[in-house]
Design a protein around this motif. Structure first.
Motif, PDB file in Angstrom:
ATOM      1  N   ILE A  95      43.634  33.396  38.837  1.00  0.00           N
ATOM      2  CA  ILE A  95      42.712  32.516  38.293  1.00  0.00           C
ATOM      3  C   ILE A  95      41.459  33.322  38.635  1.00  0.00           C
ATOM      4  O   ILE A  95      40.470  33.429  37.764  1.00  0.00           O
ATOM      5  CB  ILE A  95      42.501  31.002  38.790  1.00  0.00           C
ATOM      6  CG1 ILE A  95      43.845  30.333  38.096  1.00  0.00           C
ATOM      7  CG2 ILE A  95      41.404  30.354  38.326  1.00  0.00           C
ATOM      8  CD1 ILE A  95      43.743  28.854  38.842  1.00  0.00           C
ATOM      9  N   GLN A  96      41.141  33.759  39.904  1.00  0.00           N
ATOM     10  CA  GLN A  96      39.752  34.003  40.050  1.00  0.00           C
ATOM     11  C   GLN A  96      39.322  35.341  39.438  1.00  0.00           C
ATOM     12  O   GLN A  96      38.197  35.719  39.068  1.00  0.00           O
ATOM     13  CB  GLN A  96      39.546  34.071  41.771  1.00  0.00           C
ATOM     14  CG  GLN A  96      39.498  32.820  42.212  1.00  0.00           C
ATOM     15  CD  GLN A  96      38.791  32.760  43.589  1.00  0.00           C
ATOM     16  OE1 GLN A  96      39.011  33.322  44.487  1.00  0.00           O
ATOM     17  NE2 GLN A  96      37.925  31.721  43.682  1.00  0.00           N
ATOM     18  N   PRO A  97      40.299  36.555  39.685  1.00  0.00           N
ATOM     19  CA  PRO A  97      39.913  37.878  39.269  1.00  0.00           C
ATOM     20  C   PRO A  97      39.392  37.694  37.932  1.00  0.00           C
ATOM     21  O   PRO A  97      38.128  38.537  37.687  1.00  0.00           O
ATOM     22  CB  PRO A  97      41.135  38.750  39.312  1.00  0.00           C
ATOM     23  CG  PRO A  97      41.810  38.221  40.380  1.00  0.00           C
ATOM     24  CD  PRO A  97      41.676  36.447  40.379  1.00  0.00           C
ATOM     25  N   PRO A  98      39.833  37.154  36.611  1.00  0.00           N
ATOM     26  CA  PRO A  98      39.124  37.421  35.488  1.00  0.00           C
ATOM     27  C   PRO A  98      37.811  36.811  35.389  1.00  0.00           C
ATOM     28  O   PRO A  98      36.978  37.207  34.749  1.00  0.00           O
ATOM     29  CB  PRO A  98      39.969  36.737  34.471  1.00  0.00           C
ATOM     30  CG  PRO A  98      41.320  36.702  35.248  1.00  0.00           C
ATOM     31  CD  PRO A  98      41.299  36.691  36.885  1.00  0.00           C
ATOM     32  N   ILE A  99      37.698  35.457  36.138  1.00  0.00           N
ATOM     33  CA  ILE A  99      36.305  35.052  36.268  1.00  0.00           C
ATOM     34  C   ILE A  99      35.266  35.864  37.003  1.00  0.00           C
ATOM     35  O   ILE A  99      34.151  36.235  36.488  1.00  0.00           O
ATOM     36  CB  ILE A  99      36.224  33.680  36.855  1.00  0.00           C
ATOM     37  CG1 ILE A  99      37.281  32.707  36.129  1.00  0.00           C
ATOM     38  CG2 ILE A  99      34.946  33.031  37.283  1.00  0.00           C
ATOM     39  CD1 ILE A  99      37.531  31.571  37.057  1.00  0.00           C
ATOM     40  N   ILE A 100      35.713  36.515  38.006  1.00  0.00           N
ATOM     41  CA  ILE A 100      34.608  37.459  38.695  1.00  0.00           C
ATOM     42  C   ILE A 100      34.252  38.670  37.761  1.00  0.00           C
ATOM     43  O   ILE A 100      33.100  38.972  37.686  1.00  0.00           O
ATOM     44  CB  ILE A 100      35.624  37.971  39.960  1.00  0.00           C
ATOM     45  CG1 ILE A 100      35.839  36.883  41.121  1.00  0.00           C
ATOM     46  CG2 ILE A 100      34.844  39.058  40.723  1.00  0.00           C
ATOM     47  CD1 ILE A 100      36.634  37.080  42.211  1.00  0.00           C
ATOM     48  N   TYR A 119      46.871  25.125  42.192  1.00  0.00           N
ATOM     49  CA  TYR A 119      45.739  26.009  41.807  1.00  0.00           C
ATOM     50  C   TYR A 119      45.355  26.845  43.008  1.00  0.00           C
ATOM     51  O   TYR A 119      44.812  28.004  42.842  1.00  0.00           O
ATOM     52  CB  TYR A 119      44.596  25.269  41.381  1.00  0.00           C
ATOM     53  CG  TYR A 119      44.638  24.633  39.917  1.00  0.00           C
ATOM     54  CD1 TYR A 119      45.431  25.137  39.052  1.00  0.00           C
ATOM     55  CD2 TYR A 119      44.416  23.215  39.540  1.00  0.00           C
ATOM     56  CE1 TYR A 119      45.666  24.678  37.671  1.00  0.00           C
ATOM     57  CE2 TYR A 119      44.630  22.649  38.405  1.00  0.00           C
ATOM     58  CZ  TYR A 119      45.164  23.457  37.307  1.00  0.00           C
ATOM     59  OH  TYR A 119      45.564  22.778  36.437  1.00  0.00           O
ATOM     60  N   MET A 120      45.623  26.250  44.208  1.00  0.00           N
ATOM     61  CA  MET A 120      45.247  27.249  45.482  1.00  0.00           C
ATOM     62  C   MET A 120      46.347  28.253  45.589  1.00  0.00           C
ATOM     63  O   MET A 120      45.892  29.471  45.860  1.00  0.00           O
ATOM     64  CB  MET A 120      45.585  26.349  46.786  1.00  0.00           C
ATOM     65  CG  MET A 120      44.407  25.600  46.850  1.00  0.00           C
ATOM     66  SD  MET A 120      44.669  24.234  48.485  1.00  0.00           S
ATOM     67  CE  MET A 120      44.571  25.229  49.672  1.00  0.00           C
TER      68      MET A 120
END
Length: 376
Positions: free
Chosen positions: A181-186, A174-175
């Motif tokens: 993973i992070q851009p869609p959440i942001i 996941y790292m």
């Protein structure tokens, strides 16, 4: 002649090879492919993958303990550094020597973003319990949400060592997938206007502040959460060595040679704990799912707290930097920086995001200490 051939076959690895061994060997080869050709955390995933490969080749005895007839295999002895909790703190020592806490010192309120991003750890903890895991197993799974591989390994060896290989691989996977993973959440949790917010230049941090920070941070954490002292203490010692600027050779050694040596030993021995009974089970699937949830919730909670700080400071904080509160250094900070540039090519958020990013390292270590104090 036939007896000799039969004896060779019976004592060869082929005689002990089962379908489970075959599956684990294939998994090891897949991980090696991802590490080498896709560059997913190659520094750690290569030794982990090769450890999985070695331990699943029958009759090698490479991970066997000592007996009256045999002294024990190489990986058995190297694993004691993982089992006794030696390698992860040494990684933190090296990490401290490579980390600049200047952005955090210059803007200390970003420490709150690093703390908020640890919410994913505890959300996943309760989720894992709901899925039928024990408290010890749930704590080990939840720590994946901190996006801190050494901390995940350290806590797991203390609470649920039978899950070590699965949790370590999930954490580092996941790292490596932070940019995915992070851009869609942001983007889902922030508006275009919020993503365009420019933050003011940070003040210069003095050498005295840089030296005092690791000293007082160690004292404070040790007094508040004594069980986190091992990880935080090593992290801050490495940083003090760096910021003192009087032992450049030690700093260079920690940042390079020692970091790579310990990483090889840690990865190889973690991979050697990849037992087929755990890897090929429903438990592994639960760990993968809850680990992803932990990481996603940690990112989301950081962003949401960033939105709150944005409102309280009347637009002085770009809420995206909250996503860097997970301790995937510096990947998470780079993701935030790239998202800022996408919305405004002149919006440079890297150094601002590094504040919560390095705070996340401390936060995940403290969260691990809290779980250790509760369950041990």
């Amino acid at each position: 002649m036939g007896e000799i051939i039969r004896n060779m076959v019976e004592t060869s690895g082929f005689a002990g090879l089962t379908w489970r061994h075959g599956v684990m060997i294939v998994i090891a080869l897949i991980f090696l492919y991802l590490a080498i050709f896709k560059e997913y955390e190659p520094y750690l995933l290569i030794p982990i993958s090769f450890g999985i490969l070695l331990v699943n080749l029958p009759f090698t005895g490479i991970f066997s303990g000592p007996s009256a007839a045999e002294p024990g295999g190489l990986l058995y002895y190297l694993y004691q550094g993982t089992n006794l909790g030696i390698y992860p703190p040494l990684i933190f020592l090296c990490l401290g020597a490579a980390t600049d806490f200047g952005p955090l010192i210059a803007n200390p309120k970003t420490l709150l973003l690093g703390a908020a991003a640890q919410f994913g750890i505890f959300a996943a903890f309760f989720g894992a319990i709901a899925l039928g895991m024990t408290g010890l197993e749930a704590a080990a799974v939840g720590i994946i949400g901190g996006a801190d591989g050494p901390t995940a390994i350290y806590l797991t060896t203390r609470l649920a060592p039978h899950l070590l290989s699965v949790i370590a691989i999930a954490a580092y996977s996941y790292m490596a997938l932070v940019p995915i993973i992070q851009p869609p959440i942001i983007n889902a949790l922030t508006t275009t206007e919020e993503r365009k917010i420019k933050m003011s230049m940070q003040r210069a941090v003095t050498k005295k502040e840089r030296i005092l920070f690791p000293i007082f941070a160690t004292i404070f954490v040790a007094l508040v959460v004594p069980s986190a002292t091992t990880l935080v203490g090593c992290l801050m010692l490495g940083n003090l060595i760096r910021e003192s600027q009087v032992v450049p050779k030690l700093t260079e050694t920690l940042q390079n040679a020692m970091m790579y040596i310990v990483t090889i030993l840690l990865g190889l021995t973690v991979g050697a704990k990849a037992e087929a009974e755990i890897f090929l089970s429903v438990t592994s699937l639960k760990i993968v799912v809850m680990g992803l949830c932990a990481f996603a919730i940690g990112t989301a909670s950081g962003v949401l707290f960033g939105k709150l700080m944005c409102k309280l400071t009347k637009g002085q904080i770009n809420p995206m930097i909250g996503a860097a509160g997970v301790s995937a250094v510096p990947m998470a900070a780079r993701v935030v920086h790239k998202e800022g540039l996408k919305n405004d090519p002149s919006n440079y958020l890297l150094m601002h995001a590094m504040g919560p990013n390095v705070a996340g390292i401390i936060g995940s270590a403290v969260a691990a200490g809290v779980l250790l104090a509760y369950f041990q």
